[in-house]
Structure formats: C-alpha cells, structure tokens
Enzyme design. Structure first.
Site, mmCIF file in Angstrom:
data_model
loop_
_atom_site.group_PDB
_atom_site.id
_atom_site.type_symbol
_atom_site.label_atom_id
_atom_site.label_comp_id
_atom_site.label_asym_id
_atom_site.label_seq_id
_atom_site.Cartn_x
_atom_site.Cartn_y
_atom_site.Cartn_z
ATOM 1 C CG HIS A 158 -2.082 0.871 1.128
ATOM 2 N ND1 HIS A 158 -3.360 0.458 1.384
ATOM 3 C CD2 HIS A 158 -2.188 2.165 0.757
ATOM 4 C CE1 HIS A 158 -4.203 1.458 1.199
ATOM 5 N NE2 HIS A 158 -3.511 2.511 0.812
ATOM 6 C CD GLU B 226 -10.106 11.963 5.634
ATOM 7 O OE1 GLU B 226 -9.066 11.316 5.441
ATOM 8 O OE2 GLU B 226 -11.241 11.443 5.735
ATOM 9 C CD GLU C 140 -7.557 11.238 0.441
ATOM 10 O OE1 GLU C 140 -8.438 10.419 0.130
ATOM 11 O OE2 GLU C 140 -6.436 10.906 0.867
ATOM 12 N NE ARG D 157 -6.335 11.700 5.858
ATOM 13 C CZ ARG D 157 -6.067 11.548 4.560
ATOM 14 N NH1 ARG D 157 -5.022 12.173 4.037
ATOM 15 N NH2 ARG D 157 -6.813 10.778 3.807
#
Length: 686
Positions: free
Chosen positions: A160, A375, A547, A549
C-alpha cells in the site's frame, strides 16, 4: 472512493490482494456547477456503454458492487476475493532470462518467485525471488547470506505505497533482490505491560488496534487503511489526523504525531562490528541510535517493536457536505487566534458537528479547534467537500449511530457500478469526463451519508441516468452514516483495499496552530486556480480528490521514555529553531495513474508549495510514501529536490536530523544489504 494514504507497506508484511503471483449542460446546484455532459463529450449512449472499457481499468476497481450486491457490502462480510497467490507469468520472447534460484540460502528458507506490484499498479516488477521467514532469528542469517553473495533484501508488506522505497518499477527477474515477506509468520501481538504492546512487524495495523481494544487501550490516530503492516507504517512515519481540541489535555499514553513516535523499544537486524556478522539487536527508545530507526524508509529491517498506548477514548465521527469550499477554506480574519481559554473544544456538539449552542464558525480551523480531528475530501471540480470530524465522546450522543466494527463507509469501500462504468470511460481515454466523475463521487457520498436527494434531482441527464432509483435504494439500505459513535478503532479504520486505486502526491506543511487556516486557504485557492488554468487549456490532470488532514508534531514525551528523541527522518520532527511550529497540515492530490498531464500539474503544484511554505511562516516536507520530487514527466526524479531540497528540509533548524540518521543507518548496515538504488541516491551524507 476516498482513500487515506499516510502509510506505506514496504517494511514488513505480506503482498495484499493485489499482488499478482506467479452530463447535460447544467450541473448540480451545489456539488455540481463545475462540470457537465457537454464539456466531457459524453453522450448517454457512450456513458451507459462504458462497461466495455473496464478491462483496462480492472486494477483500479478491485471491489465493484451493484444494486444486486447488497450482501457484499454488508458490514462484516469479507472483501472482494484476492487474485491468486503465486504469479504465473508467460515467457516473453527476447526477455532477460531469470536468475537461477539464489545459491546456498540458509537451511529451511521458504522460497518462491512473485511479481511485486504496488497498491496503485504503477510499480510492477518481473517475478522476483521471495522468501517468508518463520522466526526473527532467521533474518540475520539471510542478511549474512545476502552480503556474502552480493544480494539485497527488501522487506515487503501489503504494497500500500506509491514511492519506490522497496523496489523500482520494472525491476527485472535477473536482479539480485530477495523480497522478504514477514506477514505470513511474523505477526505476533502480545501484551508487554499494562500500557504497551509487543508487535512483530508483519502484523497488520488492524490487528494491532483490535488487540489494544481488547485490553481497553487505543491510539489517538493512525493511518485509515487497516490492511497495512506495523512495519510499513513505521518505516514512513504513518499518521492519521489529530491535534488537541481547544481545552483538551493529552492523556497518558497518547500522542498527536506519527505512530513511530509511540515506539518505546525496537529490535532491528544490524551488523555486529565485533564479529562482522548480522545479528538482532534491541534498542531502547532512550538510546540515541534508536531515533534513526523509527522512520527509516526501508533502509533498515525491524522485526519487532514495543508501542505505547493509552486508555481507549470512544469517538464520535460526523460527516457533512453542506459547507462550500469557499467557506471551509476561506482566508482567515486578520490576526485571529484560537482562544486558549475556551471551553468549547472536544464536544462534537450539534447533529452536524456544530457548536452545542448553535452552528458557529465553519472554517476548517474552526472545526479543528472544536473537535481536534478533521479530514476534508474535496472531489475534483466540485464545490462542497466531504468534511469528517472526530471528537472524544465517552457516552453515545442521542443522534449518533453506534458501530462496533471498522470500515463503515461501504459506498467508498466497494465501488458502485456507475462509478466503475465511468472509471472505465475515463481511463479508456475520456479524460475530460473528470468533472462529471467528481460530481458522481460527491453525489454518491452525499446520498449514502445524509439521504439528501436534492442535488440528484437537480443534476444533469448523465448523472441522473447513472444514479438510478435502484442504486439510491441500495445506497440507503444500510442506513445513514453521517453521525457515528463507537470505540476508537471502529472510527479510525475506514479504508479497505477495495476502494479505487489512485496515485497521490503528499506533503506536510509545518506551521503554527494559529496559522492553520491561512495555510489551508492558500493551498485551496492556488489548487483551484491551477486546476482552472489547466481546464481552460482542455486538460484534466486531476480526477480524484484533494485530501486534507492535520496532526501535531512528534513530541517524544508521549512515549514516556526518559531521554527519547523524535524520529530523525519523520516529516513531523519538530524544528529546534521554530518551537512555535506545532502543527502539520497534510495535503494530497489523487488521480488515476496515467492521467495525461498529471506529473506536470504535480510539479507546478510542488514548486508553488516550496515557494509559499519556504520556512518563513511555514515549512514544507514530503510525505515519504507518496509522490514528490516531480519533473514534468515523472515523480521521484527531480535532482534538485532529491539532492538538496528534501535533505535540507530535515537539516533546517539545526540539531540532529538528516545527516545523523544516514550515518547511523550506514553504521549499522555498512554493506547496504537493506537498500536499493533509489535509497542509495536519496540517503546520502551532506
């Protein structure tokens, strides 16, 4: 659909299910408005016939479901079946002949050949020799063998990852590289003390959090995918999203930085200078050298760690899609700092996460101040991001839905059929469909999370054709998921391997907490401007999401070991000359591999990030597992970033950092058994 990737699995673990072994002119009134059928060039016939293009997109769509597959998406059901283990790769005329089996391996070594393919499919090798040690004690002998025979060992996990920290794309069969798979056997998890866990590095993060939960323990934050190994998460400084809410005090055993910063003890394979042979050595966190191993980028091999945890704190996770990006990412009012005496933090308040007494301000930093954990997932060419906030909530709020398992967004974990069809069209060459694809993702998320159908009814013909009544019924069948509550592990893991396979860049902006909104606003404004500039030229380099965060930095006091230092190569290591920089803003842009213009767009964005967060008001570091050092054609390729900028980002501020980490890793593995050509290039002394 949305994917979190603050972790890579290049240092301990097993190949995941991906490892191949031998619109109308009018958009939605809210999420839409920035795309439609006319611009994408799609007709209804072409769109509904796009399934034929899915052959080339199969790798990106590992978990596809339709309205008839409600059982497949039910909580607790297994994920989509994996590809068969053990690749069977046909011979290619003229190919480089494979290397014979590694000679004279230590007795009992389990050996086979396997293709290494990373999570996004961008790194794929020929069949490489692979082994699966049964005990940590086998590893020093393998390292001695590798040194004696001119081979290199590469720890392998669930792949990953994006960055070539394990092996490079196209590594041929005749390479003297032995992949070491730890997850088949080295997966033990045991209690080390009432507040620590001893974990072998092949164990998954999901298993680690489950073990902690069984003991009433938990972590403040961690990477969202559970199917990554502990070793992989540590190698690159895996993180989640969390800072203290206003008024929140850090509990014992908890931290707001990387998972690596929670390590109190580690065991690594190192060279014993007295004997000239490799051995297992345990480092206490208080030992100076341990700081180089906590984030090592695959330049070391850890077999076991002991991690600190704290009493579990149940969380409430609220999702909302009703705040426009122009408000959520608005530039801050001048000189507006959070009130350190406020009592409003940590409560989660309101059905949609507003303050208990009313809605209150709605910027990203306001939500971070209120709940501490946030998030934002901003689908390309849409106006309303998916905002998730987590707040500490010991008791279940009345409006919340209780959950007792992780992965609570099945519409994201298992790709709905309309998304799959449109992905097939996009990667089949209809790249201008990116605005329509962003709209579709937004609408599916909104329907599944909130049940609000207004935007569906207002959308164009192509979107309404995709969002059939049958599909909407299916999305709503499991109940709404905009307000969840439960043990922390069930809210922290929310990305399965079956989500869309995308590539990503990644950066951490280190700044003052008071400058968080400034930093996110500068980024959001430039990202949208850059996207519009490309679009005006008929280019669509982004078809995934942004994204966003936020975390704290690696404060070594959270591991509760006297003399501990932060991980030297962590993007979250504090700067000695900037003690006021206490916060990291994480920024990722996602797209399908092979999207035309993606690397050029990523380079333009990266160069702007470097100019804007230049060390004056904020500083920039790369997220190791993702894409960085872009040229116009490729990631991990810009010589100035590799040789000067990235090392400089971890030298700046003085004190121990890049050069000490490189020296320690070289001293404990002077033969560079644990390395590869890319790391040889990157990890150099100044």
């Amino acid at each position: 659909m949305a994917t979190e990737h603050g972790a890579q699995d290049a240092a301990g673990g097993r190949g995941s299910d991906e490892g191949s072994d031998e619109g109308s002119g009018r958009g939605s009134s809210r999420g839409g408005g920035r795309g439609g059928d006319r611009e994408s060039g799609l007709t209804r016939r072409r769109l509904l016939g796009a399934s034929a293009a899915l052959g080339g997109a199969a790798w990106l769509l590992r978990g596809t479901i339709g309205p008839d597959d409600a059982e497949a998406a039910a909580p607790g059901n297994p994920v989509a079946p994996a590809l068969p283990a053990g690749p069977v790769v046909p011979a290619v005329p003229g190919a480089v002949p494979p290397l014979p089996a590694p000679p004279a391996l230590p007795a009992g070594t389990e050996l086979y050949r396997r293709v290494f393919q990373n999570w996004s499919g961008e790194i794929r090798t020929d069949r490489l020799w692979t082994c699966a040690p049964r005990t940590p004690e086998e590893l020093p002998a393998l390292a001695d063998w590798a040194h004696a025979n001119g081979w290199r060992l590469r720890a392998c996990g669930y792949r990953h990852t994006w960055a070539p920290l394990n092996v490079a794309d196209g590594t041929p069969e005749n390479s003297r590289v032995l992949i070491v798979d730890t997850s088949r056997h080295l997966t033990a998890l045991t209690a080390d003390s009432p507040t620590t866990v001893r974990a072998q590095t092949g164990a998954t993060m999901e298993a680690l959090l489950a073990h902690l939960a069984d003991r009433g323990l938990g972590l403040t934050a961690c990477p969202a995918p559970g199917e990554i190994t502990v070793g992989g998460a540590l190698a690159i400084g895996g993180h989640g999203t969390a800072v203290p809410a206003v008024g929140e005090t850090r509990p014992d055993g908890h931290g707001y930085g990387s998972v690596s910063n929670q390590v109190v003890r580690l065991t690594a394979v190192v060279l014993d200078p007295a004997t000239g042979r490799y051995t297992l050595r345990t480092f206490e966190r208080g030992e100076a050298d341990s700081a180089a191993f906590l984030v090592h980028l695959g330049r070391a091999f850890l077999t076991e760690v002991v991690l600190r945890a704290g009493a579990d704190r149940p969380l409430r996770c609220v999702s909302r899609l009703d705040i426009p990006a122009s408000e959520l990412f608005a530039r801050p009012e001048p000189d507006r700092d959070p009130d350190p005496d406020s009592e409003s933090g940590g409560g989660g308040g309101g059905l949609l996460g507003g303050s208990p007494g009313g809605e209150g301000p709605r910027t990203f930093a306001d939500f971070v101040d209120r709940d501490g954990r946030a998030e934002a997932i901003w689908f390309a060419y849409t106006d309303f991001p998916w905002l998730k906030t987590w707040s500490v909530s010991p008791a279940k709020p009345f409006a919340s839905r209780a959950v007792d398992q992780p992965y609570n967004y099945p519409f994201s974990d298992r790709v709905p059929e309309p998304v799959a069809r449109l992905v097939g069209q996009v990667v089949g060459g209809a790249w201008a469909s990116a605005p329509l694809f962003g709209q579709l993702q937004y609408l599916i998320a909104k329907v599944a999370l909130t049940g609000d159908l207004a935007d569906v009814l207002l959308s164009g013909t192509a979107l309404r054709d995709l969002l059939t009544g049958e599909l909407i019924t299916h999305l709503l069948a499991g109940g709404l998921r905009s307000d969840l509550w439960g043990p922390s592990r069930d809210l922290l893991h929310y990305v399965r391997p079956t989500t869309l396979r995308v590539t990503a860049n990644g950066y951490a902006v280190l700044t003052r907490r008071a400058d968080l909104q400034w930093a996110v606003a500068e980024f959001a404004a430039h990202y949208r401007t850059l996207l519009d500039e490309y679009r005006a030229r008929g280019e669509y380099p982004v078809n995934g999401a942004v994204e966003i965060r936020v975390t704290g930095l690696d404060d070594p006091t959270s591991c509760e070991v006297p003399g501990a230092r932060p991980p030297l190569l962590s993007a979250l290591r504090p700067r000695a000359d900037r003690p006021e920089w206490d916060t990291a803003l994480w920024l990722d842009v996602l797209a399908f591999p092979g999207t035309p213009g993606l690397e050029r767009f990523a380079r333009d964005l990266e160069q702007w990030l470097l100019r804007t967060f230049d060390g004056t008001r904020a500083g920039l570091r790369v997220e190791w597992s993702k894409g960085w050092a872009y040229t116009a054609d490729a990631a991990w390729s810009d010589p100035d970033l590799l040789d000067r900028v990235i090392p400089g980002s971890l030298r700046a501020g003085g004190g121990p950092g890049w050069d000490e980490a490189v020296a320690v890793l070289d001293r404990h593995d002077p033969h560079r058994v644990f390395g590869n050509p890319f790391l040889d290039r990157l990890l150099k002394h100044g």
